[in-house]
Each structure stands twice: as structure tokens, then as C-alpha cells.
Design a protein around this motif. Structure first.
Motif, PDB file in Angstrom:
ATOM      1  N   ALA A  83       0.827  -1.207   0.000  1.00  0.00           N
ATOM      2  CA  ALA A  83       0.000   0.000   0.000  1.00  0.00           C
ATOM      3  C   ALA A  83       0.864   1.260   0.000  1.00  0.00           C
ATOM      4  CB  ALA A  83      -0.936  -0.004   1.201  1.00  0.00           C
ATOM      5  N   VAL A  84       1.899   1.274   0.819  1.00  0.00           N
ATOM      6  CA  VAL A  84       2.789   2.443   0.863  1.00  0.00           C
ATOM      7  C   VAL A  84       3.532   2.590  -0.463  1.00  0.00           C
ATOM      8  CG1 VAL A  84       4.834   3.406   1.985  1.00  0.00           C
ATOM      9  CG2 VAL A  84       3.020   2.414   3.359  1.00  0.00           C
ATOM     10  N   GLY A  85       3.899   1.480  -1.072  1.00  0.00           N
ATOM     11  CA  GLY A  85       4.557   1.520  -2.380  1.00  0.00           C
ATOM     12  C   GLY A  85       3.666   2.118  -3.449  1.00  0.00           C
ATOM     13  N   ARG A  86       2.393   1.745  -3.444  1.00  0.00           N
ATOM     14  CA  ARG A  86       1.457   2.305  -4.424  1.00  0.00           C
ATOM     15  C   ARG A  86       1.280   3.812  -4.219  1.00  0.00           C
ATOM     16  NH1 ARG A  86      -3.680  -1.289  -5.837  1.00  0.00           N
ATOM     17  NH2 ARG A  86      -2.656  -2.171  -7.662  1.00  0.00           N
ATOM     18  N   VAL A  87       1.109   4.223  -2.978  1.00  0.00           N
ATOM     19  CA  VAL A  87       0.933   5.648  -2.695  1.00  0.00           C
ATOM     20  C   VAL A  87       2.185   6.423  -3.094  1.00  0.00           C
ATOM     21  CG1 VAL A  87       0.681   7.322  -0.821  1.00  0.00           C
ATOM     22  CG2 VAL A  87      -0.779   5.303  -0.887  1.00  0.00           C
ATOM     23  N   THR A  88       3.341   5.876  -2.803  1.00  0.00           N
ATOM     24  CA  THR A  88       4.601   6.532  -3.163  1.00  0.00           C
ATOM     25  C   THR A  88       4.731   6.646  -4.676  1.00  0.00           C
ATOM     26  OG1 THR A  88       5.635   5.655  -1.174  1.00  0.00           O
ATOM     27  CG2 THR A  88       7.101   6.425  -2.903  1.00  0.00           C
ATOM     28  N   HIS A  89       4.365   5.590  -5.386  1.00  0.00           N
ATOM     29  CA  HIS A  89       4.438   5.609  -6.846  1.00  0.00           C
ATOM     30  C   HIS A  89       3.513   6.676  -7.421  1.00  0.00           C
ATOM     31  CE1 HIS A  89       4.781   4.223 -10.936  1.00  0.00           C
ATOM     32  NE2 HIS A  89       3.454   4.094 -11.003  1.00  0.00           N
ATOM     33  N   HIS A  90       2.280   6.732  -6.929  1.00  0.00           N
ATOM     34  CA  HIS A  90       1.331   7.729  -7.434  1.00  0.00           C
ATOM     35  C   HIS A  90       1.768   9.149  -7.072  1.00  0.00           C
ATOM     36  CE1 HIS A  90      -1.462   4.878  -9.038  1.00  0.00           C
ATOM     37  NE2 HIS A  90      -1.639   4.281  -7.865  1.00  0.00           N
ATOM     38  N   ALA A  91       2.308   9.343  -5.895  1.00  0.00           N
ATOM     39  CA  ALA A  91       2.775  10.668  -5.486  1.00  0.00           C
ATOM     40  C   ALA A  91       3.971  11.106  -6.328  1.00  0.00           C
ATOM     41  CB  ALA A  91       3.126  10.680  -4.004  1.00  0.00           C
ATOM     42  N   THR A  92       4.872  10.174  -6.612  1.00  0.00           N
ATOM     43  CA  THR A  92       6.041  10.492  -7.427  1.00  0.00           C
ATOM     44  C   THR A  92       5.618  10.831  -8.862  1.00  0.00           C
ATOM     45  OG1 THR A  92       7.356   8.985  -6.088  1.00  0.00           O
ATOM     46  CG2 THR A  92       8.294   9.652  -8.189  1.00  0.00           C
ATOM     47  N   ARG A  93       4.666  10.068  -9.364  1.00  0.00           N
ATOM     48  CA  ARG A  93       4.176  10.318 -10.719  1.00  0.00           C
ATOM     49  C   ARG A  93       3.447  11.661 -10.799  1.00  0.00           C
ATOM     50  NH1 ARG A  93       0.798   5.654 -13.525  1.00  0.00           N
ATOM     51  NH2 ARG A  93      -0.811   6.833 -12.468  1.00  0.00           N
ATOM     52  N   ALA A  94       2.671  12.007  -9.790  1.00  0.00           N
ATOM     53  CA  ALA A  94       1.966  13.284  -9.779  1.00  0.00           C
ATOM     54  C   ALA A  94       2.937  14.453  -9.658  1.00  0.00           C
ATOM     55  CB  ALA A  94       0.962  13.328  -8.630  1.00  0.00           C
ATOM     56  N   ALA A  95       4.016  14.252  -8.916  1.00  0.00           N
ATOM     57  CA  ALA A  95       5.013  15.326  -8.756  1.00  0.00           C
ATOM     58  C   ALA A  95       5.806  15.549 -10.041  1.00  0.00           C
ATOM     59  CB  ALA A  95       5.968  14.998  -7.618  1.00  0.00           C
TER      60      ALA A  95
END
Length: 97
Positions: A83-95
Motif C-alpha cells: 500500500a505504501v509503495g502504491r501511494v509513493t508511486h502515485h505521489a512520485t508520478r503526480a510530482a
């Protein structure tokens, strides 16, 4: 006597996994690499400590409870890491946008 030796060995392995994960968390750069370091702590370190406590306790309800806690820690640690990996991936992609 053998039960104590097995419990000590499991406790040592679990503690080593937790300490190595903590070291990896402080040394590795980037959130993805840190997640890779954190994964063994939840999936291996904490359940090994719970298993060591169950072995030391001996057969009975307390050992069964400790084994259940170890199972929940193993499953929960893996799910939390994903779950943390998915959130990190989406946050990195949005940034990056």
C-alpha cells in the motif's frame, strides 16, 4: 533445554532482520529502495520474534495467540508495504507532471 535454544535462535534471527531493515531505512536513498529495506522487517523480523516467544511459552493458549499475532504481522506487513509503495508511486508520478 532445546526449546530455549530454538527460541533464542529464532529471536536472534528476528532481531537481526529488524536491525538490518532499520539500517537499510537510514542508509538507502529514495522511497522505493527504503520500502525494499522495510519489507523484510514486516514479513520476516516481527513474525520470527513472535514465533520465538511462542516456542519459549510452550504449548497452550498463549502460544496459539502468539502464533496468530505472528501470522497477522506477516500478512499485515506485506500488505502495508504494498500500500505504501502504491501511494509513493502515485505521489512520485503526480510530482513529475
Amino acid at each position: 533445554m532445546i526449546r530455549h535454544a530454538v527460541a533464542l535462535a529464532l529471536l536472534s534471527l528476528g532481531t537481526a532482520a529488524l536491525l538490518l531493515a532499520a539500517l537499510g531505512l537510514t542508509v538507502l536513498p529514495g522511497p522505493q529502495l527504503r520500502l525494499h529495506a522495510l519489507s523484510p522487517a514486516g514479513a520476516l523480523g516481527a513474525p520470527l520474534v513472535a514465533l520465538a516467544l511462542a516456542v519459549e511459552t510452550g504449548p497452550g493458549r498463549a502460544a496459539l495467540k502468539l502464533l496468530l499475532i505472528g501470522l497477522l504481522l506477516a500478512a499485515g506487513g506485506t500488505v502495508t508495504t504494498m500500500a505504501v509503495g502504491r501511494v509513493t508511486h502515485h505521489a512520485t508520478r503526480a510530482a513529475d507532471r
